[in-house]
Design an enzyme around this catalytic site. Sequence first.
Site, PDB file in Angstrom:
ATOM      1  N   TYR A 172       7.926   6.417   9.077  1.00 25.77           N
ATOM      2  CA  TYR A 172       7.428   7.595   9.787  1.00 25.77           C
ATOM      3  C   TYR A 172       8.414   8.095  10.831  1.00 25.77           C
ATOM      4  CZ  TYR A 172       2.803   6.707   7.731  1.00 25.77           C
ATOM      5  OH  TYR A 172       1.759   6.520   6.872  1.00 25.77           O
ATOM      6  N   ASP A 192      -7.086   1.563   7.166  1.00 25.97           N
ATOM      7  CA  ASP A 192      -8.136   2.462   6.688  1.00 25.97           C
ATOM      8  C   ASP A 192      -8.984   1.773   5.624  1.00 25.97           C
ATOM      9  OD1 ASP A 192      -7.577   4.525   8.360  1.00 25.97           O
ATOM     10  OD2 ASP A 192      -6.716   5.846   6.852  1.00 25.97           O
ATOM     11  N   ASP A 201       0.540  -4.789  -2.034  1.00 32.94           N
ATOM     12  CA  ASP A 201      -0.366  -4.457  -3.134  1.00 32.94           C
ATOM     13  C   ASP A 201      -1.411  -5.552  -3.332  1.00 32.94           C
ATOM     14  OD1 ASP A 201       1.826  -6.008  -3.813  1.00 32.94           O
ATOM     15  OD2 ASP A 201       2.076  -5.155  -5.807  1.00 32.94           O
ATOM     16  N   ASP A 252      -0.979   1.738   8.207  1.00 33.50           N
ATOM     17  CA  ASP A 252      -1.741   2.975   8.129  1.00 33.50           C
ATOM     18  C   ASP A 252      -2.736   2.905   6.968  1.00 33.50           C
ATOM     19  OD1 ASP A 252      -2.633   5.542   8.476  1.00 33.50           O
ATOM     20  OD2 ASP A 252      -0.743   6.517   7.998  1.00 33.50           O
ATOM     21  N   LYS A 300       6.642  -5.974   1.537  1.00 36.24           N
ATOM     22  CA  LYS A 300       7.004  -5.776   0.129  1.00 36.24           C
ATOM     23  C   LYS A 300       8.409  -6.343  -0.069  1.00 36.24           C
ATOM     24  CE  LYS A 300       5.864  -4.149  -3.952  1.00 36.24           C
ATOM     25  NZ  LYS A 300       4.869  -4.859  -4.781  1.00 36.24           N
TER      26      LYS A 300
END
Length: 356
Positions: free
Chosen positions: A143, A252, A224, A248, A192
């Site tokens: 970001y 959620d 994942d 992020d 990852k």
Amino acid sequence: MKEYKITLLKGDGIGPEIVDEAVKALNKVAAKHRFQVRYDEAYLGGIAIDKTGVPLPEETVTKCKASDAVLLGAVGGPKWEDQPGDNRPEAGLLGIRGALGLFANLRPAVIFEPLRQASPLKAEIIGEAMDIMVVRELTGGIYFGERGRMEKNGVPGAYDTEMYTVPEVERIARVAFDLAMKRGKKLCSVDKANVLEASRLWRETVLKVAKEYPQVELTHMYVDNCAMQLVRNPKQFDVIVTSNIFGDILSDEASMISGSIGMLASASLGQGKMGLYEPIHGSAPDIAGQGIANPLATILSVAMMLRYSLDQDQAADDIENAVNEVLKVARTPDIYTEGTRRVSCIEMGDLVCAQL
């Protein structure tokens, strides 16, 4: 009598409504525990664009820096969608986090007992209780990396760069390890590392910091797999630490296990005690002004403020307990179930104050 200065960033949409109810609860608990709160207000997001032309005025930064903590409602809405990317309401949110050095986002995913049936997961999957803390790195990663448009072999394209430095990973890892020490002494670091070089650096650095916390059980999980495990067996998690983009998404996902995004608070912290506290839901412009918004996530954000910035743990406990009791009898429309009383945003705030 102890006094704290709080800057209110009510923002857009339902932001002013829910912040007003949270302030009522904070005033009530302050009177009960004999401390005072002094408030200042400032503009952030769409309302700041309307008033000043930019989503983050310098005056807002100055006021926030002079505060013990900041309480934010919500920013954004379709009214400002035609603004350029660097002048949208969300740019103001990223900007204030950077200006205040808030690099650690704490997102608790907790199921209140009265809302257990609202979870999309079966009761046997949730178990007796679910209490997960997601610690998201907030000021680095993709970001904040280099980005742009380009052409490759004559074809238009775009790029966003993921980059972390060792100090950035070290500081967020220590926040997560410290939280784990106060909770169940279990930490899962999510990355990852089988694909991304930035994730390999992340894992190497977390392993190094782990040597300072031998009491904490550290595990690693690919993002994942973590996304799958959160809905398959959330009970296995206590504290999760991860990068900006993964945090992020995963926070959620974890939050929705609780049954309603309108119930979930967050804290953004830096090196000191000062932090920014906000509900994780958006500005919900479609219901703004109708008096039906759920203020509980913002009230619970006040509880986090009391705990992490103001050192008022008992007051924080009181707010969380009051919310739990009120949920047994009353609900705003987003969490309403038959057999409970349907109440407005203001009524919900009044009920929490009465319980306090």
